[in-house]
Design an enzyme around this catalytic site. Structure first.
Site, mmCIF file in Angstrom:
data_model
loop_
_atom_site.group_PDB
_atom_site.id
_atom_site.type_symbol
_atom_site.label_atom_id
_atom_site.label_comp_id
_atom_site.label_asym_id
_atom_site.label_seq_id
_atom_site.Cartn_x
_atom_site.Cartn_y
_atom_site.Cartn_z
ATOM 1 N N GLU A 109 0.801 -1.215 0.000
ATOM 2 C CA GLU A 109 0.000 0.000 0.000
ATOM 3 C C GLU A 109 0.839 1.273 0.000
ATOM 4 O O GLU A 109 0.305 2.370 -0.166
ATOM 5 C CB GLU A 109 -0.938 -0.015 1.215
ATOM 6 N N GLU A 140 7.406 -21.804 7.730
ATOM 7 C CA GLU A 140 7.625 -20.918 8.870
ATOM 8 C C GLU A 140 8.654 -21.472 9.854
ATOM 9 O O GLU A 140 9.155 -20.755 10.711
ATOM 10 C CB GLU A 140 6.318 -20.652 9.602
#
Length: 326
Positions: A109, A140
């Protein structure tokens, strides 16, 4: 790049090692606030929908207060981050699952909001782009995978790496912070448990303890909301410090579609109070650059002069305006 098992955990090659690993991980998870079971909520599946909505909303209202307790740490991290970025550094988020997705979202963004280069604020997620929409099992758990993802970006001492993990124990996030710090980069560790390994590994540890979740261990809820709030602060206030705003106006907005072009015109109008015709002329003289157009109107300069003054003042509109009016 394929995921590899993290070196700090026993190899699953033998049943005894796998069993030992499970017991150790089970004990670790049971010690985490974000994983705690709340007996008083054991029957929520029998509640009316309106009661569930009220309950969840009440849970969410506790998050801003938890963030507020960490404001000094957040401010210190922002000041250090902004100083690095002012010298040409990058902001890189690193995480797995929900935490990784929130980092990539915040990074994505910044170009339309602040006209940053896509490489200036970016995110890496355990398992790569595929993990944005689906789970990549095992990713992960690898510190090495995180190191490789950062090496692919060419992390330097000017950069800042923010490891994000609700538990504060995710090997990928910890590995990213440790690897970045070894390269001389500034590191920030954002977690939702106190005394986390992630915060301990980073230059700046931010631990927003939101407490147990409505659904046991579902850290996409309060923990995810807390992480989103803090990431908003890190990127937005850093951009304010870098001169990407004028007051509370997004003067570096990239006018890449009709809505943003209309917003650009409105920003110039709010900043200058000029009539539509003058605004259109200023935007035409500056190839649609909002910040430049404001300087043209308020500083009484032409487009090229506005661009030069902004470049000489590192993009800070107030400083460039002061120079123009001097």
């Amino acid at each position: 790049m394929t995921s590899t098992a993290d070196a700090s955990y026993p190899s699953p090659s033998s049943p005894s090692a796998s069993s030992s690993n499970y017991r150790a991980l089970k004990e670790e998870l049971e010690s985490l606030t974000t994983e705690a079971f709340r007996p008083e909520l054991a029957d929520i599946d029998q509640l009316a929908t309106l009661d569930l909505v009220r309950l969840m909303n009440a849970e969410d209202t506790t998050v801003p207060a938890a963030v507020a307790e960490r404001l000094p740490e957040i401010a210190a991290a922002i000041d250090a981050l902004a100083a690095r970025m002012a010298r040409g550094g990058r902001l890189v988020y690193a995480g797995a699952g929900t935490a990784g997705r929130l980092g990539v979202l915040d990074a994505s963004e910044c170009p339309p909001t602040f006209n940053t280069d896509p490489a200036q604020v970016t995110g890496v997620i355990a398992g790569g782009p595929e993990a944005m929409v689906t789970s990549v099992e095992g990713a992960e758990d690898s510190r090495e995978l995180a190191a490789g993802d950062l090496d692919a970006l060419g992390i330097t001492a000017l950069d800042t790496v923010v490891g994000v993990s609700a538990s504060g124990r995710t090997p990928y996030a910890i590995g990213a912070v440790e690897h970045a710090r070894a390269r001389g980069a500034l590191t920030i560790g954002l977690s939702c448990n106190a005394h986390s390994a992630l915060a301990a590994a980073a230059d700046h540890g931010i631990e927003v303890v939101v407490g147990p979740e409505l659904l046991t261990g579902s850290t996409r809820l309060k923990a995810g909301t807390a992480q989103k709030l803090v990431l908003n602060m890190l990127s937005t206030i850093t951009m304010i410090r870098l001169g990407k705003t004028y007051g509370n106006l997004m003067v570096d907005v990239r006018a890449s579609n009709e809505k943003l072009r209309a917003r650009s015109r409105r920003i110039v109008a709010l900043a200058t109070g000029a009539a539509d015709e003058e605004i259109e002329a200023a935007l035409a003289a500056t190839d649609g650059e909002t910040k430049d157009a404001i300087l043209v109107v308020l500083g009484g300069v032409d487009g090229p002069t506005a661009a030069r003054l902004l470049a000489e003042n590192d993009g800070h509109l107030r400083a460039a305006l002061a120079t123009a009016l001097a």
